[in-house]
Design a protein around this motif. Sequence first.
Motif, PDB file in Angstrom:
ATOM      1  N   HIS A 257       6.022  -3.622   0.761  1.00  0.00           N
ATOM      2  CA  HIS A 257       4.843  -3.074   1.441  1.00  0.00           C
ATOM      3  C   HIS A 257       3.672  -4.060   1.442  1.00  0.00           C
ATOM      4  O   HIS A 257       2.656  -3.798   2.082  1.00  0.00           O
ATOM      5  CB  HIS A 257       4.412  -1.762   0.799  1.00  0.00           C
ATOM      6  CG  HIS A 257       5.236  -0.596   1.246  1.00  0.00           C
ATOM      7  ND1 HIS A 257       4.864   0.712   1.030  1.00  0.00           N
ATOM      8  CD2 HIS A 257       6.410  -0.532   1.903  1.00  0.00           C
ATOM      9  CE1 HIS A 257       5.782   1.525   1.528  1.00  0.00           C
ATOM     10  NE2 HIS A 257       6.732   0.787   2.061  1.00  0.00           N
ATOM     11  N   GLY A 258       3.800  -5.133   0.714  1.00  0.00           N
ATOM     12  CA  GLY A 258       2.836  -6.231   0.827  1.00  0.00           C
ATOM     13  C   GLY A 258       1.647  -6.158  -0.097  1.00  0.00           C
ATOM     14  O   GLY A 258       1.346  -7.115  -0.793  1.00  0.00           O
ATOM     15  N   GLU A 259       0.945  -5.034  -0.094  1.00  0.00           N
ATOM     16  CA  GLU A 259      -0.268  -4.891  -0.904  1.00  0.00           C
ATOM     17  C   GLU A 259      -0.200  -3.596  -1.706  1.00  0.00           C
ATOM     18  O   GLU A 259       0.375  -2.603  -1.257  1.00  0.00           O
ATOM     19  CB  GLU A 259      -1.522  -4.878  -0.009  1.00  0.00           C
ATOM     20  CG  GLU A 259      -1.733  -6.153   0.803  1.00  0.00           C
ATOM     21  CD  GLU A 259      -2.070  -7.351  -0.067  1.00  0.00           C
ATOM     22  OE1 GLU A 259      -2.523  -7.150  -1.218  1.00  0.00           O
ATOM     23  OE2 GLU A 259      -1.882  -8.488   0.400  1.00  0.00           O
ATOM     24  N   ARG A 266       4.379  -4.266  -6.561  1.00  0.00           N
ATOM     25  CA  ARG A 266       3.860  -5.602  -6.810  1.00  0.00           C
ATOM     26  C   ARG A 266       3.655  -6.305  -5.476  1.00  0.00           C
ATOM     27  O   ARG A 266       4.342  -6.005  -4.499  1.00  0.00           O
ATOM     28  CB  ARG A 266       4.842  -6.430  -7.661  1.00  0.00           C
ATOM     29  CG  ARG A 266       4.895  -6.028  -9.118  1.00  0.00           C
ATOM     30  CD  ARG A 266       3.621  -6.430  -9.853  1.00  0.00           C
ATOM     31  NE  ARG A 266       3.707  -6.157 -11.280  1.00  0.00           N
ATOM     32  CZ  ARG A 266       3.328  -5.012 -11.848  1.00  0.00           C
ATOM     33  NH1 ARG A 266       2.891  -4.019 -11.090  1.00  0.00           N
ATOM     34  NH2 ARG A 266       3.407  -4.855 -13.162  1.00  0.00           N
ATOM     35  N   GLN A 267       2.703  -7.231  -5.425  1.00  0.00           N
ATOM     36  CA  GLN A 267       2.565  -8.066  -4.235  1.00  0.00           C
ATOM     37  C   GLN A 267       3.766  -9.004  -4.141  1.00  0.00           C
ATOM     38  O   GLN A 267       4.385  -9.327  -5.156  1.00  0.00           O
ATOM     39  CB  GLN A 267       1.281  -8.886  -4.307  1.00  0.00           C
ATOM     40  CG  GLN A 267       0.015  -8.068  -4.186  1.00  0.00           C
ATOM     41  CD  GLN A 267      -1.216  -8.946  -4.302  1.00  0.00           C
ATOM     42  OE1 GLN A 267      -1.319  -9.772  -5.214  1.00  0.00           O
ATOM     43  NE2 GLN A 267      -2.154  -8.775  -3.393  1.00  0.00           N
ATOM     44  N   PRO A 268       4.122  -9.457  -2.938  1.00  0.00           N
ATOM     45  CA  PRO A 268       5.231 -10.412  -2.812  1.00  0.00           C
ATOM     46  C   PRO A 268       4.918 -11.712  -3.551  1.00  0.00           C
ATOM     47  O   PRO A 268       3.879 -12.322  -3.315  1.00  0.00           O
ATOM     48  CB  PRO A 268       5.329 -10.638  -1.302  1.00  0.00           C
ATOM     49  CG  PRO A 268       4.695  -9.429  -0.689  1.00  0.00           C
ATOM     50  CD  PRO A 268       3.601  -9.027  -1.622  1.00  0.00           C
ATOM     51  N   HIS A 277       8.436  -8.733   3.881  1.00  0.00           N
ATOM     52  CA  HIS A 277       7.264  -7.901   4.158  1.00  0.00           C
ATOM     53  C   HIS A 277       6.834  -8.009   5.615  1.00  0.00           C
ATOM     54  O   HIS A 277       6.616  -6.995   6.288  1.00  0.00           O
ATOM     55  CB  HIS A 277       6.099  -8.296   3.254  1.00  0.00           C
ATOM     56  CG  HIS A 277       4.782  -7.783   3.714  1.00  0.00           C
ATOM     57  ND1 HIS A 277       4.512  -6.428   3.873  1.00  0.00           N
ATOM     58  CD2 HIS A 277       3.650  -8.439   4.103  1.00  0.00           C
ATOM     59  CE1 HIS A 277       3.271  -6.273   4.317  1.00  0.00           C
ATOM     60  NE2 HIS A 277       2.731  -7.475   4.469  1.00  0.00           N
ATOM     61  N   TYR A 278       6.752  -9.222   6.127  1.00  0.00           N
ATOM     62  CA  TYR A 278       6.294  -9.390   7.510  1.00  0.00           C
ATOM     63  C   TYR A 278       7.328  -8.889   8.515  1.00  0.00           C
ATOM     64  O   TYR A 278       6.969  -8.307   9.551  1.00  0.00           O
ATOM     65  CB  TYR A 278       5.931 -10.854   7.768  1.00  0.00           C
ATOM     66  CG  TYR A 278       4.658 -11.261   7.061  1.00  0.00           C
ATOM     67  CD1 TYR A 278       3.456 -10.620   7.339  1.00  0.00           C
ATOM     68  CD2 TYR A 278       4.658 -12.269   6.105  1.00  0.00           C
ATOM     69  CE1 TYR A 278       2.285 -10.976   6.677  1.00  0.00           C
ATOM     70  CE2 TYR A 278       3.498 -12.633   5.440  1.00  0.00           C
ATOM     71  CZ  TYR A 278       2.310 -11.974   5.732  1.00  0.00           C
ATOM     72  OH  TYR A 278       1.152 -12.324   5.073  1.00  0.00           O
TER      73      TYR A 278
END
Length: 345
Positions: A257-259, A266-268, A277-278
């Motif tokens: 989910h990225g953020e 967790r962030q990537p 994510h993208y």
Amino acid sequence: MEKGDFVKDIVPNAEASGIFAVAEASLAQSRNGPYWRLVLADASGSIEAKIWSPLSGEFSEIAPGTLAEVEGRASLFRSAVQLAVEKFRPLDPAEAARVDQTAFLPSSPYPLDAMFDELMALCREEFTHKPWRKLVFAVLEDAELAPLFRLSPAAKSVHHAYAGGLLEHTLGVFKACRRMADQYPELDRQALLAGALFHDFGKIREFSGGFSNDYTTEGRLLGHLMLGVEMLAPFLARSGLEPGLQEHLRHLILSHHGELEFGAVRQPHTPEALALHYADNLDAKLAQCRGLFAALDGDGPGWTPWQATLGRPMYRPPRTPEGRPPAPKGRKNARREECLSLLKA
């Protein structure tokens, strides 16, 4: 049993009759007594309906998800078609079992069998590392999980929120990640594709699916990222996959989910996690645009209403006319064609 009228066929000032799924049901009070406010649905859409007194008093409970035989007269109320119900008979379980379920569930515009077969063929082609291959096919051929994966929605609303939506979205993200891996060979191709395959797998348990698709209790409490990791745990334990690759796969799922504000655990923190994510975000956003543009009149340019999930209205621009590229001319273009043919060889 015959379906009868579909929601899309119901027009003002006309009688309607057919079998519909009850998507929503609530009891309210008017000056003339209690009435039921319903949302009736089938594969073509949904319509608000009212059961007025005294007929409303015959029903102490109407459960969402019920299939019912309905007759009534349609009218226009606040610019929307509404049905005044004159007959309402819930189907018993035996009758409901004889009804074609696909007539009531909005579903992917693409054939489920064809999508699943394509995904399986791509997995056979891509997963050459034996532990990855063992993991992937153990999950996709599981007698309990495979049918659920084929039919589950990918959301309650917004994007791919229909039967087969999870499979369609997964296939789209998987194919996008293949192209990313082609462009960026430094990516761990098989880890990225495993992440694409399983990133939303927990949605099988996050959503109830069916006529009244909603979040399950464990879906609300845990979310599909945690559920996905939990579901894969026994398969990972039997796969023989190296511990570092198992850890990376869990990170791909938990970070896609990225953020944190958008639900990521967790962030990537790896290039593959960023790519996943993208790819996931792009597939979801473009699917949402397709749905929004389908609701516009005609095929030409037009604006959608404001979309809270995108933070803006979207514009469908005019399209470039279809046409073939000009034929190569001159020695320079001939040399270019010769080079291209050598590259393809």
